[in-house]
Structure formats: C-alpha cells, structure tokens
Write a protein that holds these residues in place. Structure first.
Motif, mmCIF file in Angstrom:
data_model
loop_
_atom_site.group_PDB
_atom_site.id
_atom_site.type_symbol
_atom_site.label_atom_id
_atom_site.label_comp_id
_atom_site.label_asym_id
_atom_site.label_seq_id
_atom_site.Cartn_x
_atom_site.Cartn_y
_atom_site.Cartn_z
ATOM 1 N N GLN A 188 0.827 -1.205 0.000
ATOM 2 C CA GLN A 188 0.000 0.000 0.000
ATOM 3 C C GLN A 188 0.869 1.266 0.000
ATOM 4 O O GLN A 188 0.500 2.283 -0.556
ATOM 5 C CB GLN A 188 -0.877 -0.031 1.253
ATOM 6 C CG GLN A 188 -2.068 0.871 1.200
ATOM 7 C CD GLN A 188 -3.200 0.306 0.374
ATOM 8 O OE1 GLN A 188 -3.614 -0.819 0.569
ATOM 9 N NE2 GLN A 188 -3.701 1.095 -0.551
ATOM 10 N N GLU A 189 2.025 1.155 0.622
ATOM 11 C CA GLU A 189 2.917 2.318 0.708
ATOM 12 C C GLU A 189 3.432 2.765 -0.659
ATOM 13 O O GLU A 189 3.967 3.862 -0.798
ATOM 14 C CB GLU A 189 4.117 1.992 1.613
ATOM 15 C CG GLU A 189 5.039 0.941 1.043
ATOM 16 C CD GLU A 189 6.108 0.486 2.032
ATOM 17 O OE1 GLU A 189 7.265 0.805 1.775
ATOM 18 O OE2 GLU A 189 5.785 -0.199 3.003
ATOM 19 N N HIS A 190 3.305 1.905 -1.664
ATOM 20 C CA HIS A 190 3.767 2.271 -3.005
ATOM 21 C C HIS A 190 2.670 2.959 -3.833
ATOM 22 O O HIS A 190 2.848 3.178 -5.036
ATOM 23 C CB HIS A 190 4.272 1.032 -3.758
ATOM 24 C CG HIS A 190 5.426 0.361 -3.064
ATOM 25 N ND1 HIS A 190 5.340 -0.911 -2.526
ATOM 26 C CD2 HIS A 190 6.667 0.798 -2.789
ATOM 27 C CE1 HIS A 190 6.491 -1.227 -1.966
ATOM 28 N NE2 HIS A 190 7.318 -0.214 -2.119
ATOM 29 N N ALA A 191 1.547 3.262 -3.189
ATOM 30 C CA ALA A 191 0.432 3.917 -3.900
ATOM 31 C C ALA A 191 0.940 5.190 -4.581
ATOM 32 O O ALA A 191 1.741 5.937 -4.017
ATOM 33 C CB ALA A 191 -0.682 4.251 -2.919
ATOM 34 N N HIS A 192 0.457 5.411 -5.791
ATOM 35 C CA HIS A 192 1.021 6.503 -6.577
ATOM 36 C C HIS A 192 -0.007 7.034 -7.570
ATOM 37 O O HIS A 192 -0.962 6.339 -7.927
ATOM 38 C CB HIS A 192 2.247 5.960 -7.322
ATOM 39 C CG HIS A 192 3.079 7.034 -7.931
ATOM 40 N ND1 HIS A 192 3.731 7.964 -7.178
ATOM 41 C CD2 HIS A 192 3.380 7.321 -9.228
ATOM 42 C CE1 HIS A 192 4.392 8.780 -7.973
ATOM 43 N NE2 HIS A 192 4.182 8.407 -9.229
ATOM 44 N N ILE A 193 0.206 8.265 -7.967
ATOM 45 C CA ILE A 193 -0.689 8.898 -8.952
ATOM 46 C C ILE A 193 0.150 9.583 -10.010
ATOM 47 O O ILE A 193 1.126 10.273 -9.684
ATOM 48 C CB ILE A 193 -1.596 9.944 -8.260
ATOM 49 C CG1 ILE A 193 -2.555 9.213 -7.318
ATOM 50 C CG2 ILE A 193 -2.374 10.759 -9.266
ATOM 51 C CD1 ILE A 193 -3.247 10.143 -6.368
ATOM 52 N N TRP A 194 -0.198 9.368 -11.230
ATOM 53 C CA TRP A 194 0.482 10.072 -12.308
ATOM 54 C C TRP A 194 -0.546 10.501 -13.353
ATOM 55 O O TRP A 194 -1.753 10.313 -13.132
ATOM 56 C CB TRP A 194 1.592 9.199 -12.915
ATOM 57 C CG TRP A 194 1.170 7.927 -13.593
ATOM 58 C CD1 TRP A 194 0.951 7.741 -14.917
ATOM 59 C CD2 TRP A 194 0.921 6.661 -12.973
ATOM 60 N NE1 TRP A 194 0.595 6.440 -15.170
ATOM 61 C CE2 TRP A 194 0.576 5.753 -13.994
ATOM 62 C CE3 TRP A 194 0.955 6.182 -11.669
ATOM 63 C CZ2 TRP A 194 0.271 4.401 -13.759
ATOM 64 C CZ3 TRP A 194 0.654 4.841 -11.434
ATOM 65 C CH2 TRP A 194 0.322 3.979 -12.454
ATOM 66 N N LEU A 195 -0.118 11.092 -14.424
ATOM 67 C CA LEU A 195 -1.097 11.520 -15.426
ATOM 68 C C LEU A 195 -0.629 11.178 -16.828
ATOM 69 O O LEU A 195 0.565 10.843 -17.011
ATOM 70 C CB LEU A 195 -1.369 13.021 -15.319
ATOM 71 C CG LEU A 195 -0.265 13.947 -15.806
ATOM 72 C CD1 LEU A 195 -0.863 15.077 -16.620
ATOM 73 C CD2 LEU A 195 0.476 14.527 -14.617
ATOM 74 N N GLU A 196 -1.547 11.204 -17.725
ATOM 75 C CA GLU A 196 -1.220 10.954 -19.127
ATOM 76 C C GLU A 196 -1.745 12.120 -19.953
ATOM 77 O O GLU A 196 -2.844 12.632 -19.689
ATOM 78 C CB GLU A 196 -1.867 9.650 -19.599
ATOM 79 C CG GLU A 196 -1.210 8.412 -19.009
ATOM 80 C CD GLU A 196 -1.928 7.127 -19.398
ATOM 81 O OE1 GLU A 196 -1.277 6.078 -19.383
ATOM 82 O OE2 GLU A 196 -3.128 7.176 -19.716
ATOM 83 N N VAL A 197 -0.945 12.530 -20.907
ATOM 84 C CA VAL A 197 -1.400 13.559 -21.849
ATOM 85 C C VAL A 197 -1.399 12.938 -23.248
ATOM 86 O O VAL A 197 -0.584 12.060 -23.534
ATOM 87 C CB VAL A 197 -0.495 14.818 -21.834
ATOM 88 C CG1 VAL A 197 -0.584 15.517 -20.495
ATOM 89 C CG2 VAL A 197 0.944 14.475 -22.156
ATOM 90 N N TRP A 198 -2.339 13.403 -24.027
ATOM 91 C CA TRP A 198 -2.422 12.833 -25.384
ATOM 92 C C TRP A 198 -1.820 13.822 -26.378
ATOM 93 O O TRP A 198 -2.206 14.997 -26.418
ATOM 94 C CB TRP A 198 -3.883 12.531 -25.731
ATOM 95 C CG TRP A 198 -4.014 11.768 -27.035
ATOM 96 C CD1 TRP A 198 -3.980 10.433 -27.211
ATOM 97 C CD2 TRP A 198 -4.210 12.348 -28.328
ATOM 98 N NE1 TRP A 198 -4.113 10.089 -28.530
ATOM 99 C CE2 TRP A 198 -4.256 11.260 -29.250
ATOM 100 C CE3 TRP A 198 -4.324 13.648 -28.814
ATOM 101 C CZ2 TRP A 198 -4.424 11.440 -30.622
ATOM 102 C CZ3 TRP A 198 -4.495 13.822 -30.191
ATOM 103 C CH2 TRP A 198 -4.531 12.719 -31.080
ATOM 104 N N LEU A 199 -0.874 13.335 -27.167
ATOM 105 C CA LEU A 199 -0.228 14.181 -28.164
ATOM 106 C C LEU A 199 -0.492 13.604 -29.552
ATOM 107 O O LEU A 199 -0.477 12.375 -29.726
ATOM 108 C CB LEU A 199 1.283 14.250 -27.905
ATOM 109 C CG LEU A 199 1.702 14.871 -26.559
ATOM 110 C CD1 LEU A 199 3.191 14.761 -26.363
ATOM 111 C CD2 LEU A 199 1.271 16.336 -26.491
ATOM 112 N N GLN A 200 -0.696 14.484 -30.463
ATOM 113 C CA GLN A 200 -1.013 14.075 -31.830
ATOM 114 C C GLN A 200 0.082 13.174 -32.393
ATOM 115 O O GLN A 200 1.259 13.522 -32.372
ATOM 116 C CB GLN A 200 -1.154 15.333 -32.713
ATOM 117 C CG GLN A 200 -1.611 15.059 -34.128
ATOM 118 C CD GLN A 200 -3.057 14.535 -34.171
ATOM 119 O OE1 GLN A 200 -3.944 15.070 -33.504
ATOM 120 N NE2 GLN A 200 -3.277 13.462 -34.934
#
Lengths: 692, 291
Positions: A466-478
């Motif tokens: 659980q300690e490795h819980a993480h959030i990141w994001l993705e962007v869409w590029l043409q």
C-alpha cells in the motif's frame, strides 16, 4: 607519556586510523555522545595496569547511559554507530598486542561501511579511500620489524599497492552481479513461500472518487497489494508503474469514475474485445516483460498490470483505458500471467468522445489554471512544446508535497495550490498538471496505481504494498498517443530532461541524461568559480569546470552505479540483459586474467632487464649513504677519493665520527680490498640513517 | 650454496580470514542497503585480499636457503641455528622469517643470515624438527611457507652448574705416569706438594727446594674426574649432576687458562689447553652414555 607512544609507532598509527575512520560519525553525532565516545582517550594517560582496566568500567557505563539518553532506540543507526565507536576507543586503551590492533583495524572497516549508510557522496568516497590507505599502511607497519626506519618506504609501497588493487576492485564493482536488496526476506529466495496476505489486512479498495490526500492515507499501512514474479531480472523500480483506475472526470475538487464503474455489465462492455482491436490501439510496443501476479483480495474487480499491459488472461479483461479487470470481484488471492510493454504508443488516434472526456474542465473553477493553460497554448506552436513549458514551469514553481498522514486531506483549489500555498497533495499535483493541459487544449487524465515495489533479494520477486500507492497523469499528443508524465519527478528536477517524445531505447535516454548532467555541471562549476573568485582566468574556470565534470562523471558511474546501469553497460558490450550467471563467470574470468597478468608482467620485465649486470650491492648502499649526506650538505666531490671524503665527513659531523668511520672503512674494504662485507655495510648504513 | 627449490605453500592467516569476513559483511551490508559506497569498499577490500596473495607469494619466490648451520650449546639454553638466505633475482624480499626472527633481502645483498633459536633441555645430540621459511609480507593476510633443508643435529653440552670449587692440585690424583722427566729444582713456595720436596738437596744445602717435572706446566695440570665431585646424598641423578659440575670446572679451567685433563669412568682425555681441547672436553661430557 608521549615518549611511550613514540616507542610504539604502530600503535599510534592505528589510533590515527581509528580517529580518521570515526571522524564522520563523531562530527555527526550529538556533541555529548561524541565526547563520551572519545573519552577513553584519556585512559592512554594512565599507566597500563589495573587502574587503567578499572577505568574502562565507568566509561562503558557512561557511554551506555549517554546513548540511552540521547537516542530513542538502542537499535537506531546513530545509536549503534555511537556504541561501536565508543567501544573501539575503549578497546584502544587496553591494546596488548598485535592481535588487538588487528581487531581494531578490522572493526574500523565495519565503522567505515556503516558510515556510508548515512549518505552517499563523493566526500564519503574520498573518506573511504583515505581510510583504506591508512588501513593498508597500518597493516604493513604491523608486518614490518623496522617500522622506525622504513615508514617512508612503507607509505610509498602502500600507495602503489592500493593503486594496483584498484583494477581488481573495478572489475568486481562493475561486473559482479548486483543483487537487489534488502536481504531481510532471504527466506523467500531459499524457497520459503511468500507470506500470504491476511484476510483482515485487505488493501483499501478503489472507491470511485479521488480526493486530495487519498493516496497518502493508506501509505502508512504495511499491507501487500500484489506479489509479482518476473521471468527475467526485475526492471528498475522507478519504471514499474502498476496501472490502476483511470480518472477523466473532475468536478473542481474531486476526480470521479463514470457511473456504474463497479458493475459487471459495465466492466464487460468497456473491455477491449479482441487481439485485433488491441493491436490497433497499441502500436510500437517494445521491451516486453513477462511476469506472474498474485493479487490480494479486495472485493472489487480491479487488477493490476505493469504499464502497459497488452495481453489478457483467462478470467480477466483489459478496459479501454488499459485497466486490467477481473470478470468477478476478487474475494480471494488471484494469480494470473501477464505481459507488458515497457515502451509503447497507445491510442495514436483519439475518438471524439474520449477527447471530450479528456478535455473536460468544470466551469468557474480554478480560473488561474485556466488562464495559464490558455496562455501557453497561445505561446507554443505545438502541444509537445506546451508540455515542455509546463514541465519547466513546475520545476521552477518550487512546489512541495504534503507527506504526513495528518496533512493528507486538505480542501484547497488547484489555484491555491499552484499560485498561493505551493504545497499540496499528490492528487493536486497530478490534477493541476492535467487541468493545465486541458486548459491548453491537450487531452489529459489521471491514473492511479502503484509505483515500484520491494525487491526480494536473490529472486525476481517484487512485493507491492500500500505504501507504493502513486498517482500520475497521461497527456495525449497528436501522433504519439497517450504519454505518461510523472509530476513527482518534476519536483526534484529529474523529469525535466526526459523528452516527451517516446524514447526509443534506454541507452539513449541515459546518454541524454548524462550529457545534460555533464554540461549542467560544467556550466554550474564555471559560473560558481567565476562568481566566487570575482576575476578568474579562463584556464582556471576551465580546470574547475573539467574537474567538476569529472567528479560528476565519477558520481554518476560510481556513486550511482546500480543494477540497471550495469545491465545497460553489459548490453552495450554484447551481453544479454539478466544473465547473472554470465556476469558471474566473466567477473571471475577477469579476476583470473588480472592475476595472471600481474604474475607475468614482472617476469617479462625481469627477462627484459636480465642482460644488465647486477650492480654491486655495496655501491647501492654507498650511493644511498652519500645521497643522504648530500642532503645534509656534504656531497662527495668529483675525483675525491673515499678517504678524503671521510675526512670531510668527520669534520662536518664530528658527533657521528664512529658510524661514519665504520661505514667508510667498510666501503673501502669492499671496494678496494675485495672483502665481502655487504651485509655489514648495509647494517651500518641502516643503523646510521635510523639513528640520525 | 645449494639451491633450494622446495615447493611453497600459500595459506590464509587468521588476519586473512578476518579480512575475508569483513569483506563478506561489507558485501552483505552493501546489498542489503543498495549502497554503492559500501559495495565499492567491499570490492576494494576483496581486491587487496586477492592482491595480497600474489604479493606474498612473489615475496617468497626467488629466496633460496643454504644448509642450516649450528654451533653446540649448553643444555637449558638455546641452540642457535642459522641459515644463509640468498635471492636469485634482483628483487627485494621483505620479512623472510623463521620462528621469531625475520630478515630483509634488500636489493643486491649477497646473502643474509637468518637466526633461529631452539630451546634445548638435555645433553647429547639434539635433533630439531624441520623448519619452514615463511613470509606474510606485505599485509599479513596470507602466509607463504617453504620447507628448508633438514636442520643438522646440535651437540648439547651438559648445563654448567654446581658450586663446588675447582679441586686443589694436591688434593687431586695427579698421575705420576703422565709426568715428564725431572727438569730442575726451585725454591719451595707455600702450598707446594711436599712429595716433591728434594729432601736430599735439603740435606746437602739446608735449603728447602722442590723438584720440577716436565717443565713448569706439570704443576698446573688438573685431572677433572667424576670421582672428584663431592656426592650429595639428596641429589637423585648423580651422573648428571657430576657431569654438570665437571662442565662448570671445564669452563672455569678454560677461562683461567689452566691445563686440565678429564676422566669419566674408563674414558680419559689427556690434559691440554686451548679451544680445541675445551671443545673436546665438552663433547666428551655431552656424549657420556647414560648409566
């Protein structure tokens, strides 16, 4: 007192070694503890005997008491270090022979190693080399029966031996297979089954909403989420993104999953139905990695795969957001085989519905974010430039993350976070980047999951908790599809140099990183040198810059050399990744080759020089003697016969008349009388040099 | 000088084992904490450990030993063995040792004597154990040893002790058969043997004179015999204590320059003086068969 010390120079040398080795700890520890650690030094002023031994007991008690008072636990790093240092200084006061000196010297090695646990830097490395040199010097001094007269020669030899041993160390350092630690779970490597996940300690389920600080709330819990076993070596921990729920809808403060996200019907409807569909979506996949996953029961449909999972398995499906889902809630441990691309392009084209979802921006929320995003959109010609600009902005904004559990849930807008407090949660960090992108017209979404895991030594097993819980994001590029952006790395500046465009190979990435680091270091050093000195010539700044770049290189290749880098280097020279056996074999072979060459090179040199006549020993000693005399201002003159030189010597140094006469008469006897008195001459010369 | 091409044996010293344990500990620590500095330190330690084996072996190679030499000694003391070491190359060899002593073979030295002391307790021929030359230079982590030629047996004289004074000439059994012819007369001096007083001459001249046989030396000859040693009832082994006393007397006579002869049981050593006679006497005492 000091005369007694001088009569035991080896002992003094060991004390000096001990002082140098414990110095970093003494500097780092609280002053009271440091003083008590060094207190046993006063025992050296007490004559050896009962009194000195009696003095050890109160000092030991005092040391224990001060450590008990100064630290929370006996088993903390500093407490252990303080205790060892204190014990060593106590031991030094009751040394009675060579064996005790050896004991101290070997214990010093452990102290140095423990010291290095408190920080990795070039200074630590330099300290280590100094201690190593002193250690060798001391060891050689202990072996020498004429340390008084030969300490200079010992110092020189010890330096050369240290240099000669460096190739061995280098081969071992670069070629010995790195076992990812820690070793606490070594039982698993030996075949003991991985501890089952207990029913009452289920990982927190995904709730369908993502609030600020939510990920951090569960980090304190030591609950395993999944256990993965890889077919080959485990990739670098930082590249392991265990993909979970993907959030696209943001209401201004909370991210939400679509309605009905936890119904079986929706799960089945939203899946990628067949391989052809998947192949159409995932293109340019490379660096395939195979592994088996055991997921802890959590009562929901969610499963985890490494970013980017591309092959489904029985009883699980892959959603259109590339989220692995079970076909029924996971109520007991569930095991499945999986394959993932570590490098990939997904969704090179984006449907209208997806695009709308990924550009959604709630009205009347976070106007500053909206304004900044629009500004960037106007300034930059393409989306990639906008993303790069945003990254740089994040690095420069000096944002910080709240990490403590009590500070997790804070109700503040993204505007407040980015422009007022500069302090927020991981959700706000990723969310603000995503919303800035949306404001700039670039589709983006939030991905939750886990990053990294805990390696189990000597195995290819990793435990994700659980300690490795993480959030990141993705962007869409043409044309490039969804690209992962790691906002946490931006805070430390690490993510800035990684191009947004897909990296073809890791080597290239490393190369780019290295080049950037080198040029940055060079530039920084030059600037620093010129700022500091006010006016520095170009060559001074050049030297400083080169030195700094070299040190940067050392730091990169030595201090931060890890299993991943080792594999990269081995791959470059033609080995396969993950061939630990081969590495072991070649490191052994290299050592053998080195040893053979060390044995053969002196023989070759000797055979080359074999034709040269051996110089008469007496001449060598005599030359050594005259060299020393010349240093003292009485050099033999050209054409001067030894007896004349003797007269001059006697006149110049009447206090040594006996020794000088003896040496000169021996030399004359050997040189002109044909006597075989080399050994006697050597003894005389040695004695003379030692006593004077 | 004979070349000794005996095989060399390489072995770890206790310090070498300790060093290795520290290496392993450092490797474990480095692995456990993924710490590169410790890993490098462990590699360095291990590199030095490997290099030490080469250096120690190389230090011992090229060292040759001549046959051992020894001089006789007294029981209760030490036998001083010595061996001449030479180097058959131009290299320097350090701390070549045997027992407690070690020597350096510095560049160009023709040879170097290495001394070994072996304690001896009983008289007779002492046969020591085989000795090894060894070196732990430079780091003391490895020990290279090399068997030398067998040590020769050492003649051990009885331990010189006993507080009995040298026998007085007139109390000793001077052997008239061993005396030379009459060489002259001289005036009587206090302590002269009354048997040698020339009574006839005294009757003629009324002066007390003594006869001299075989020159003046005949007066100083001592016959040291086991019979002349005063026996103590409480002492167990009379033979050994007699021999020790006789040894003491032999040394005293030699130091005083007194001519002496030796008689033990049926064996007899004709009187004489000088180092040769002294050595022969001691050898005779050393080799008296135990009865």
């Amino acid at each position: 007192m000091f005369s007694r010390f001088r009569s035991q120079p080896q002992f003094v040398a060991v004390l000096f070694l001990l002082l140098v080795a414990t110095l970093p700890a003494i500097v780092r520890l609280p002053m009271s503890v440091s003083l008590v650690c060094l207190l046993p030094m006063i025992l050296h002023l007490v004559p050896p005997g009962k009194l000195r031994k009696l003095g050890l007991v109160p000092l030991l008690c005092l040391l224990s008491f001060v450590i008990y008072q100064s630290f929370d636990s006996w088993f903390g790093g500093d407490a252990i270090m303080a205790f060892i240092c204190g014990l060593l200084w106590l031991k030094s006061s009751e040394v009675s022979g060579k064996r005790d000196l050896w004991l101290i010297m070997l214990a010093v090695c452990i102290v140095v190693a423990l010291n290095a646990l408190f920080g990795i830097s070039l200074w630590q490395m330099s300290h280590l080399f100094v201690v190593m040199w002193l250690l060798l010097f001391n060891v050689m001094a202990l072996q020498s029966s004429s340390f008084h007269s030969a300490w200079r020669s010992i110092a020189l030899r010890c330096t050369s031996y240290l240099c000669i041993s460096l190739p061995f160390a280098a081969v071992l350092f670069f070629m010995l297979p790195r076992i990812p630690g820690p070793l606490w779970d070594l039982g698993i490597a030996m075949g003991v089954p991985v501890k089952m996940i207990q029913q009452e300690q289920r990982p927190s389920p995904i709730t369908g909403t993502l609030k600020s600080g939510q990920a951090n709330q569960n980090k304190g819990k030591d609950v395993a989420v999944l256990i993965a076993e890889f077919e080959s070596m485990i990739p670098d921990n930082n590249t392991l993104y265990w993909r979970g729920a993907v959030f696209s809808h943001f209401d201004g403060s909370v991210w939400r999953l679509p309605d009905g996200w936890d119904s079986r019907r929706n799960v089945m409807n939203n899946r990628i139905r067949n391989k052809a569909d998947l192949d159409k979506r995932v293109t340019d996949g490379s660096d395939i990695i195979r592994y088996q996953v055991r997921v802890a029961p959590h009562g929901s449909y969610w499963l985890y795969g490494l970013d980017m999972p591309f092959r489904s398995a029985p009883e699980l499906v892959l959603s259109k957001e590339y989220q692995l889902m079970g076909i029924r809630p996971i109520e007991r441990e569930f095991t499945y085989e999986m394959q993932s691309y570590l490098h990939y392009t997904i969704d090179a084209t984006l449907g209208d519905e997806q695009r709308m979802r990924a550009l959604q921006f709630p009205i009347d929320t976070n106007p500053k974010v909206m304004g900044l995003g629009r500004l960037w959109a106007g300034e930059n010609k393409n989306d990639a430039d906008t993303v790069a600009k945003a990254k740089k902005w994040f690095v420069d904004a000096k944002l910080t993350l709240r990490k403590g559990p009590s500070e997790n849930v804070v109700d503040q807008s993204l505007d407040d976070f980015l422009f007022e407090t500069h302090k927020g949660s991981a959700e706000q960090l990723a969310g603000s980047f995503a919303m800035l992108m949306r404001a700039a017209g670039i589709p983006s979404r939030i991905v939750t999951g886990y990053r990294g895991g805990k390696n189990i030594a000597l195995t290819n097993i990793i435990v994700v908790k659980q300690e490795h819980a993480h959030i990141w994001l993705e962007v869409w590029l043409q044309g490039k599809g969804w690209q992962r952006i790691e906002p946490v790395d931006l805070l430390s500046g690490m993510g800035l140099n990684v191009p947004v465009v897909k990296i073809k190979t890791k080597e290239k990435a490393t190369e780019i990183q290295d080049q950037n680091d080198r040029s940055k270091a060079k530039k920084q050093a030059s600037t620093l040198a010129c700022n500091k000195g006010g006016d520095c010539s170009w060559w001074e700044s050049e030297i400083i810059a080169r030195l700094s770049a070299w040190m940067q290189g050392v730091e990169l290749w030595v201090v931060h050399f890890d299993a991943e880098k080792q594999m990269d280097v081995m791959e470059e020279v033609g080995f396969e990744r993950g061939t630990v056996g081969k590495l072991l074999f070649f490191s052994g072979l290299s050592i053998v080759v080195l040893m053979l060459s060390y044995m053969l090179i002196p023989l070759l040199i000797a055979s080359c020089l074999g034709h040269k006549d051996r110089e008469k020993a007496s001449m060598l000693y005599y030359r050594r003697f005259t060299k020393e005399m010349a240093r003292r201002g009485c050099e033999p003159q050209e054409g001067e016969c030894p007896s004349e030189y003797e007269q001059r010597l006697l006149a110049a140094f009447p206090e040594h008349d006996e020794s000088l006469s003896s040496i000169m008469s021996l030399f004359i006897m050997i040189r002109y009388g044909g006597e075989d008195e080399d050994a006697a001459l050597l003894t005389e010369v040695k004695q003379f040099l030692a006593t004077t | 000088m004979s070349r000794n091409k005996a095989r060399r044996h390489l072995a770890l010293t206790p310090a070498g084992v300790g060093w290795l344990i520290v290496c392993v500990a450092a490797f474990v620590l480095a692995t456990n904490y993924n710490n590169n500095i410790i890993f490098m330190f462990a590699c360095l330690l291990f590199g030095v450990w490997l290099l030490a084996s080469l250096l120690t072996y190389r230090n011992m190679s090229g060292v040759n030993s001549a046959p051992w030499q020894v001089t006789p000694c007294f029981a209760g003391g030490v036998a001083h063995y010595q061996v001449s070491l030479t180097s058959d190359d131009q290299r320097e060899h350090f701390e070549i040792g045997c027992g407690q002593h070690s020597v350096d073979l510095i560049n160009g030295v023709e040879h170097q004597w290495l001394h070994v002391e072996v304690p001896v307790s009983a008289r007779g021929w002492f046969v020591p154990n085989q000795k090894m030359l060894f070196s732990t230079w430079p780091f003391g982590l490895w020990k290279v040893s090399k068997v030398t030629e067998d040590l020769p047996a050492c003649l051990v004289y009885p331990e010189p002790c006993g507080s009995q004074p040298l026998p007085v000439v007139n109390q000793l059994s001077n052997d008239p058969q061993d005396m030379d012819e009459l060489s002259g007369v001289r005036a009587y001096q206090s302590g002269d043997n009354l048997r040698r007083v020339d009574w006839k001459a005294m009757a003629r001249t009324e002066q007390l004179t003594v006869k001299e046989f075989g020159g003046d030396e005949s007066e100083k000859i001592l016959w040291l015999s086991d019979n002349s040693v005063v026996k103590h009832v409480d002492k167990g082994d009379h033979q050994e204590s007699d021999l020790r006393q006789l040894t003491r007397w032999v040394i005293d006579c030699h130091n005083a320059g007194v001519q002496y002869g030796l008689r033990i049981g049926n064996e007899k050593l004709t009187p004489g003086l000088g180092v040769g006679h002294y050595n022969n006497s001691l050898q005779m005492l050393a080799l008296v068969s135990r009865g």
